[in-house]
Design a protein around this motif. Structure first.
Motif, PDB file in Angstrom:
ATOM      1  N   UNK A 173     -10.556   0.181  -1.902  1.00 62.18           N
ATOM      2  CA  UNK A 173     -10.641  -1.258  -1.677  1.00 62.18           C
ATOM      3  C   UNK A 173      -9.890  -2.025  -2.769  1.00 62.18           C
ATOM      4  N   UNK A 174      -9.893  -1.464  -3.972  1.00 62.50           N
ATOM      5  CA  UNK A 174      -9.217  -2.126  -5.090  1.00 62.50           C
ATOM      6  C   UNK A 174      -7.711  -2.262  -4.831  1.00 62.50           C
ATOM      7  N   UNK A 175      -7.128  -1.202  -4.228  1.00 65.37           N
ATOM      8  CA  UNK A 175      -5.699  -1.274  -3.901  1.00 65.37           C
ATOM      9  C   UNK A 175      -5.439  -2.381  -2.882  1.00 65.37           C
ATOM     10  N   UNK A 176      -6.357  -2.533  -1.933  1.00 66.93           N
ATOM     11  CA  UNK A 176      -6.204  -3.583  -0.918  1.00 66.93           C
ATOM     12  C   UNK A 176      -6.333  -4.956  -1.586  1.00 66.93           C
ATOM     13  N   UNK A 177      -7.269  -5.084  -2.525  1.00 67.58           N
ATOM     14  CA  UNK A 177      -7.453  -6.354  -3.234  1.00 67.58           C
ATOM     15  C   UNK A 177      -6.189  -6.721  -4.008  1.00 67.58           C
ATOM     16  N   UNK A 178      -5.596  -5.720  -4.678  1.00 67.76           N
ATOM     17  CA  UNK A 178      -4.366  -5.978  -5.454  1.00 67.76           C
ATOM     18  C   UNK A 178      -3.231  -6.369  -4.506  1.00 67.76           C
ATOM     19  N   UNK A 179      -3.115  -5.628  -3.389  1.00 67.09           N
ATOM     20  CA  UNK A 179      -2.072  -5.932  -2.405  1.00 67.09           C
ATOM     21  C   UNK A 179      -2.214  -7.351  -1.866  1.00 67.09           C
ATOM     22  N   UNK A 180      -3.463  -7.742  -1.579  1.00 68.52           N
ATOM     23  CA  UNK A 180      -3.707  -9.085  -1.036  1.00 68.52           C
ATOM     24  C   UNK A 180      -3.324 -10.147  -2.063  1.00 68.52           C
ATOM     25  N   UNK A 227       0.832  -1.207   0.000  1.00 65.29           N
ATOM     26  CA  UNK A 227       0.000   0.000   0.000  1.00 65.29           C
ATOM     27  C   UNK A 227       0.868   1.259   0.000  1.00 65.29           C
ATOM     28  N   UNK A 228       2.014   1.212   0.704  1.00 67.85           N
ATOM     29  CA  UNK A 228       2.927   2.363   0.711  1.00 67.85           C
ATOM     30  C   UNK A 228       3.421   2.636  -0.707  1.00 67.85           C
TER      31      UNK A 228
END
Ligand SMILES: [Zn+2]
Length: 399
Positions: free
Chosen positions: A296-303, A277-278
């Motif tokens: 939320x999309x960034x979190x999905x990609x990170x996951x 995320x950073x």
């Protein structure tokens, strides 16, 4: 108390859901005598709701005339989210003939939003999709008085309280209009053409900017006395939790949902706790300006990339939603739970966590055969349900 729908309503719904049907089969399916059926058909032909369309294949004996919905019928469906507008125009069978989807902020108020809806529908008319609309269905992201056709004290919709949405649409298009809560129309859509097809008792959980639940029981949506049944986003899950848009603290949607996840993602990026995320924030130029946001999309990609913090954020959210759902399962004993809304894109990490909590915490009898599944219609669930409501509104008037 349950009352069977009137014959004309059942007839029109059957043609909507199945397409052309022969007179002989209609009589059988609706259990109407031949004279009664012929009278209904004649009346609905005169009202330009249906047409007779050639002969059906013989079932032995005389061939029977095919009956179908009038090909000119047009319904408009509008699904307003906190951050989006979806519009579709369909034929009588609810097949989309035109579809528009764009970003919008519901907080810009009813005038601006409904003006945009009218512009999109005007575009469809200019493009020759319809001459006139027969009914309009619209869903809004807040509680609705279904009877009055107005939003009621919606927390995230400033300026919309008791705004005469149904009346204005009826005036604008000269046809019946129906207003409902966005989660209710998604549940109705999923039952019409999605994973809950023909399931009478199920819960549709929308996890978008906020969290809500459509309660579909006994074959219909349960709206409650004031139209806020299923408003599960404001169930308290932590007594000293963060402040919520509704004025209380520790609500489910203050802890998980699009808005809460964006907030937590930004914090994890700034503290450096989440490298993924950073890096994403850095790429957006946000670390310097402080103005960029994560979603939320960034979190999905990170996951998906294996970032531990992103996975934890989704699991924590799934656990909170799951514990509220476990309570609802004990309360309503549904035969299915459908998860939809923008955050359904968090996919299987979220779904697995929700399932594990629901199965662990609910009574074995209630979960013995309880699928917890993702919405099949995705972003089309809302407009699909809105066309079902719109067509029902027209058909009911055809008495
Ligand atoms: Zn709240």
């Amino acid at each position: 108390m349950y009352q069977p729908a009137a014959p004309h309503l059942r007839l029109l719904r059957l043609l909507r859901d199945q397409g052309p049907v022969s007179r002989a089969e209609l009589g059988d399916r609706l259990e109407l005598s031949r004279p009664r059926l012929l009278a209904e058909v004649e009346r609905l032909v005169a009202a330009e709701m249906i047409v007779e369309a050639g002969m059906a294949a013989s079932r032995g004996g005389r061939r029977s005339t095919l009956v179908e919905l009038h090909p000119r019928l047009r319904f408009a469906a509008v699904d307003l989210g906190a951050t989006s507008i979806n519009v579709e125009v369909t034929n009588g069978r609810l097949e989309p003939l035109a579809a528009y989807q764009e970003a919008a902020d519901i907080r810009s108020g009813p005038r601006a939003i409904l003006l945009r809806v009218n512009e999109l529908l005007a575009k469809a008319r200019t493009d020759g999709v319809y001459d006139r609309l027969d009914a309009v269905g619209i869903g809004v992201p807040g509680p609705v008085s279904f009877r009055d056709g107005v939003p009621v004290s919606p927390p995230i919709m400033p300026g919309w309280d008791r705004y005469p949405v149904r009346e204005l649409l009826t005036q604008e298009y000269g046809c019946p209009a129906v207003v409902d809560n966005d989660v209710n129309i998604m549940a109705i859509g999923e039952r019409h053409g999605g994973v809950a097809h023909s399931v009478d008792d199920f819960l549709f959980v929308k996890i978008g900017t906020g969290v809500g639940c459509g309660i579909h029981l006994n074959g219909g949506v349960f709206r409650g006395v004031d139209g806020c049944a299923g408003d599960i986003g404001h169930i308290q899950v932590e007594s000293h939790g963060p402040a919520c848009s509704c004025g209380n603290t520790g609500c489910l949607e203050a802890l998980f949902g699009g808005a809460a996840l964006a907030r937590d993602a930004l914090a994890a990026a700034r503290s450096g706790e989440s490298p993924a995320l950073a890096a994403r924030l850095e790429a957006l130029g946000g670390a310097a300006s402080g103005g960029a946001t994560l979603t939320a999309r960034d979190v999905a990609i990170g996951a998906a990339e294996g970032d531990i913090t992103c996975i934890r954020l989704i699991r924590d959210g799934g656990r909170r939603v799951g514990s509220v759902l476990a309570t609802l399962v004990s309360f309503a004993n549904p035969s299915m739970i459908v998860i939809g809304g923008g955050l359904a894109q968090l996919g299987h990490v979220l779904l697995a966590e929700i399932r594990s909590v629901v199965y662990r915490r609910s009574l074995p009898l209630a979960t013995g055969n309880l699928p917890v599944v993702l919405s099949e219609l995705g972003s089309r669930a809302g407009v699909t349900g809105a066309t079902v409501l719109a067509s029902d509104a027209l058909f009911e008037q055809a008495s």
